[in-house]
Scaffold this motif. Structure first.
Motif, PDB file in Angstrom:
ATOM      1  N   SER A 486       0.838  -1.210   0.000  1.00 31.14           N
ATOM      2  CA  SER A 486       0.000   0.000   0.000  1.00 31.14           C
ATOM      3  C   SER A 486       0.867   1.251   0.000  1.00 31.14           C
ATOM      4  CB  SER A 486      -0.936  -0.006   1.210  1.00 31.14           C
ATOM      5  OG  SER A 486      -0.190  -0.051   2.424  1.00 31.14           O
ATOM      6  N   HIS A 487       1.990   1.237   0.750  1.00 30.51           N
ATOM      7  CA  HIS A 487       2.849   2.422   0.729  1.00 30.51           C
ATOM      8  C   HIS A 487       3.593   2.533  -0.601  1.00 30.51           C
ATOM      9  CE1 HIS A 487       5.025  -0.901   2.778  1.00 30.51           C
ATOM     10  NE2 HIS A 487       6.057  -0.504   2.079  1.00 30.51           N
ATOM     11  N   ALA A 490       1.077   4.128  -2.898  1.00 30.85           N
ATOM     12  CA  ALA A 490       0.963   5.570  -2.636  1.00 30.85           C
ATOM     13  C   ALA A 490       2.164   6.319  -3.202  1.00 30.85           C
ATOM     14  CB  ALA A 490       0.844   5.818  -1.133  1.00 30.85           C
ATOM     15  N   PRO A 496      -5.597   4.059  -3.730  1.00 30.42           N
ATOM     16  CA  PRO A 496      -5.577   2.887  -2.850  1.00 30.42           C
ATOM     17  C   PRO A 496      -6.586   1.849  -3.318  1.00 30.42           C
ATOM     18  CG  PRO A 496      -6.709   4.714  -1.799  1.00 30.42           C
ATOM     19  CD  PRO A 496      -6.109   5.259  -3.061  1.00 30.42           C
ATOM     20  N   ALA A 578       2.955  12.484  -2.816  1.00 31.33           N
ATOM     21  CA  ALA A 578       2.998  11.018  -2.856  1.00 31.33           C
ATOM     22  C   ALA A 578       3.928  10.475  -1.782  1.00 31.33           C
ATOM     23  CB  ALA A 578       3.435  10.552  -4.239  1.00 31.33           C
ATOM     24  N   ALA A 581       2.239  10.708   1.610  1.00 29.29           N
ATOM     25  CA  ALA A 581       1.207   9.670   1.747  1.00 29.29           C
ATOM     26  C   ALA A 581       1.830   8.314   2.016  1.00 29.29           C
ATOM     27  CB  ALA A 581       0.347   9.626   0.492  1.00 29.29           C
TER      28      ALA A 581
END
Length: 888
Positions: A486-487, A490, A496, A578, A581
């Motif tokens: 997920s990171h 991002a 997501p 980005a 996040a």
């Protein structure tokens, strides 16, 4: 300009002139080399778009189907109709997939100014046709040979008449009509089928071997009967002594009209090899991200007081790379990756001294002060943007020299684009899906079939970059178990995605609706072609198989579709957003640093997790790392304790430190070790004589003098409590410590010197700049300004003008006397008319402009310059002449 003029452009420049601003912007965006420098007008833009270097660069960025379309146009008649092109791509039987994708491919070629003209007169730009058309020196990718007219160009008229007669055609009066008759026969399917039906079986076997290329074959001076049968009827034509070729018209008949053996209108789907829970993927990736931070930190600690020497040619030696790999407990290729990553992030550099060495930069100290998640983002973003390619370390360059880590020759301009594209494909699979590596490589080869410089004996560069990307992303913690975290999502700027649910690992194809079918986000081809797959009717064509441009009377639009799985690399403010996040998503997943260790009776301490920085730094001085992993084991030794004492700590400080930070009581053996080393520490004092040793206990000095190991130090007694040596103090200290003593250095005043740990830093250094792959894509501001300047320059070059004196040669500036220039400009101020002027600036550069004069005073004219789209002031003496614009 009338609609008829728009419908039938006579040149590429006229086709570009019919475009709107958004279409021109799309062209300049997809081919940035055309805007550097900004063309003066559309004619110059068209000329630049047709140069060989620019065309080759544009062809390299086409996907496979768009390239196949261009290749088909290169073997089609010039100009060709859309139906002719469709027949070459889909064959006589037709292919719905090809018919549906052809408008998109043709739109891409039009957008990039590789094709121009209406659907009834499609023209491939001349340079592209020269590059892609068949020739003996450069065979066509289609496998087709020359046409009958091209193959018979050097043949004698008598021989041509013999072939025509033998083929069953009436003789003609000249070679031109004979070749035309033979061409008509070979393009008539029924007549050619009847002729081939009469061929011997062996002759048909020869044609079947040549039909898909290469179309050339060898024959002897006295060919066999079945070959002579083909030669006598023109089904094989001689091109050189002993060489024959299969004419293009015959090959297309045998291929059922297809230019390619297999058209590939849709990109191959990227299929998942396994699917895991998104939480498992994130946890695995976060653990690896923490390992990445620890590894880079350990590398920089190894080089903290000055790292390996820089080779004369630049880079690390093989021996130093091996030492680094041993210190990090990794393989040499992985060690090269970490070294290059730290270099790309600006954390290490050459110190620039006489004996040049690698060392940490001041940026490393700033990096250490950042939170762990932000430190990881900096590493990941540096990796994404770097053109240096660690996977090449150990290979050979063009001069057969070994490529070394941190050395020259490792830059590959395609690396950032390939990395981002591979991760974008992973993002398109959905959360938790790990891709099949071969399907990723097949997709990349479809998107860029001409890139990579493939050799017969090795994998192409883009495929190797893709494989390295998959492994390096796992090392860095962007992916976990092969799936994008997920990171990591991002960091790419991708939206997501929801967790697909329980793990279905080991089930290829599961967890992704795009697998296998070519539908969904993954079904669209790459934008960077910039051709993107989209169904023909989805683009507003009205009917599959036909392009948007309906007929000769319509203005030609340009297809501009963007694939949903294409992610533009974030840059500037987007990159910062980005990164923030990604850091927010990663921070909760990283382990919380601990403030304690577990002391054990065997003189070891166990850190059950990452330690807070002050504790880790102090423990790194007081003990040696024995093993790493989930828990780090430290071992206390006399040398490590002496190291802490040399750094200015006292025995009481060490006892208090261990008591404060240990969850277990301080073991007695450890307490004894600290007290014993502290008791002996400093009893001997070393100074400069060159060096001396003094001690209040003369018996200890006698013991040292009697020791055979002290012979190399050449000690001599100066007094009962003083020994002198010709060695420097540092050498004397090391020698006595090697003998098992614990001397301490002292100053000229007799005070004990505190040898605190120090770090060697380079002067401020910037991170290495990526090597760009051609000119950078222009931003919106530059595009708007460029289009405005091109339009204005085109207006100046094409607007009709009233004659001025003698007729002007092409490109020549108008010439009028000073009085005529002043009178014409003053009249234009009163009437508000525009003028065409010739102007020479202070550097002597001549140009032509269209201006609307506002006022004339003091030898200057102030006017609105249509070329520059702004109000400017021009000295009248620099205006070579003026001409009034002709009325429409």
């Amino acid at each position: 300009m009338s609609p008829e003029a728009h419908s039938a452009p006579r040149s590429l420049a006229e086709a570009l002139r019919a475009r709107d601003d958004s279409s021109l912007a799309a062209l300049l965006r997809s081919r940035p080399d055309l805007v550097t420098p900004v063309p003066t007008d559309l004619t110059q833009l068209a000329t630049r778009a047709g140069t060989r270097a620019s065309v080759l660069r544009a062809l390299e960025r086409l996907d496979r189907f768009a390239l196949q379309t261009a290749e088909a146009l290169a073997v089609a008649p010039d100009p060709a109709s859309y139906d002719t092109l469709l027949g070459l791509m889909a064959g006589d039987a037709g292919d719905p997939a090809v018919a549906g994708a052809l408008p998109r491919a043709l739109g891409t070629l039009r957008e990039q100014a590789l094709v121009w003209g209406g659907d009834d007169r499609l023209r491939l730009v001349r340079t592209a046709r020269e590059v892609l058309a068949p020739s003996p020196q450069h065979p066509s990718p289609t496998g087709l040979g020359p046409t009958v007219r091209e193959a018979t160009s050097g043949m004698s008229p008598g021989r041509i008449q013999e072939i025509v007669t033998t083929a069953g055609l009436p003789s003609t009066h000249d070679s031109v009509s004979a070749v035309a008759a033979l061409t008509a026969l070979f393009t008539h399917r029924k007549k050619l089928a009847r002729l081939l039906g009469q061929a011997p079986e062996a002759a048909r076997e020869v044609l079947s071997r040549l039909v898909w290329g290469p179309p050339y074959g060898q024959v002897t001076a006295d060919p066999a009967a079945h070959l002579r049968w083909l030669l006598n009827r023109g089904l094989l034509l001689p091109t050189a002594p002993g060489t024959v070729v299969l004419p293009r018209e015959v090959a297309l008949h045998l291929r059922a009209g297809r230019a390619h053996r297999a058209a590939e209108p849709l990109p191959p789907a990227v299929t998942p090899a396994a699917t895991h829970s998104a939480r498992v993927v994130d946890a695995t990736a976060a653990g690896q991200a923490y390992t990445a931070l620890a590894t880079v930190e350990e590398l920089l600690k190894e080089w903290d007081e000055g790292g390996p020497a820089v080779l004369r040619a630049g880079g690390l030696s093989v021996r130093d790379l091996k030492r680094t790999a041993v210190a990090l407990d990794v393989s040499e290729p992985v060690a090269a990756f970490w070294v290059e990553l730290a270099y790309a992030a600006g954390l290490i550099a050459s110190d620039g001294e006489a004996d040049e060495r690698y060392a940490a930069t001041p940026a490393y100290d700033e990096w250490l002060e950042q939170p762990p998640a932000e430190r990881w983002v900096r590493l990941a973003q540096a990796w994404l943007a770097a053109t240096r390619t660690p996977g090449l370390v150990g290979g050979r360059d063009a001069k057969d020299r070994t490529l070394s880590a941190l050395g020259p020759g490792l830059d590959r301009s395609a690396a950032p684009e390939v990395r981002h594209r591979v991760l974008s494909l992973l993002a398109g699979l959905g959360p938790g899906a790990a891709p099949d590596a071969e399907s990723v490589l097949a997709r990349l080869r479809w998107e860029r079939p001409l890139r990579g410089g493939r050799r017969d004996d090795e994998e192409d560069l883009r495929s190797r970059l893709a494989r390295w990307t998959l492994s390096e992303a796992e090392l860095l913690g962007l992916t976990g178990r092969g799936a994008l975290s997920s990171h990591g999502r991002a960091l790419l700027g991708a939206p997501p995605a929801a967790d697909p649910g329980p793990s279905t690992a080991g089930a290829p194809g599961a967890g992704s609706s795009t697998a296998g079918g070519g539908h969904g986000a993954d079904a669209a081809p790459a934008d960077a072609a910039p051709a993107d797959a989209a169904p023909a009717d989805a683009a507003g064509t009205g009917a599959p198989g036909r392009p948007v441009s309906g007929g000769p009377g319509d203005k030609l639009p340009v297809h501009r579709h963007r694939a949903p799985d294409r992610l533009a690399p974030p840059s500037g403010p987007e990159q910062a957003v980005a990164g923030a996040a990604a850091a927010r998503l990663l921070a909760p997943l990283l382990p919380e640093p601990l403030d304690h260790v577990l002391l054990q009776a065997d003189l070891t301490a166990v850190a059950p997790g990452p330690l807070r920085r002050p504790l880790a730094d102090m423990l790194g001085v007081l003990a040696d790392v024995e093993s790493k992993g989930g828990a780090t084991v430290y071992r206390f030794t006399p040398a490590s304790v002496r190291r802490a004492l040399d750094a200015g700590r006292t025995a009481a400080d060490l006892h208090a430190f261990l008591t404060e930070h240990s969850r277990t009581p301080v073991p007695q053996p450890l307490a004894y070790l600290i007290d014993d080393v502290a008791r002996r520490h400093g009893r001997l004092r070393v100074g400069a004589a060159s060096a001396y040793v003094r001690c209040d206990d003369d018996a200890l000095l006698n013991e040292i003098l009697a020791d055979k190991r002290a012979a190399a130090l050449r000690l001599r007694r100066l007094a009962p409590t003083v020994l002198a040596a010709p060695a420097d103090p540092a050498t004397l200290l090391e020698g006595l410590r090697a003998m098992g003593y614990a001397p301490a250095a002292e100053s000229a005043e007799g005070d004990v010197l505190i040898a605190r740990a120090h770090a060697h830093r380079t002067p401020p250094r910037t991170a290495p700049e990526p090597v760009p792959e051609g000119p950078p894509p222009p931003d919106a501001t530059l595009l708007a300004a460029a289009i405005r300047a091109i339009r204005a320059g085109d207006l100046a070059a094409t607007t009709p003008r009233k004659p001025v004196g003698e007729p002007l040669a092409g490109g020549e500036l108008p010439r009028t006397s000073s009085a005529e220039t002043l009178a014409t400009v003053q009249a234009a101020v009163l009437t508000g008319d525009s003028l065409w002027i010739g102007y020479v600036n202070a550097e002597g550069a001549a140009s032509q402009r269209v201006i609307s004069p506002v006022r004339v005073e003091g030898g200057f004219v102030t006017a609105y310059d249509h070329t520059a789209d702004e109000v400017r002031t021009y000295p009248l003496h620099r205006i070579t002449g003026v001409a009034e614009l002709a009325e429409d």
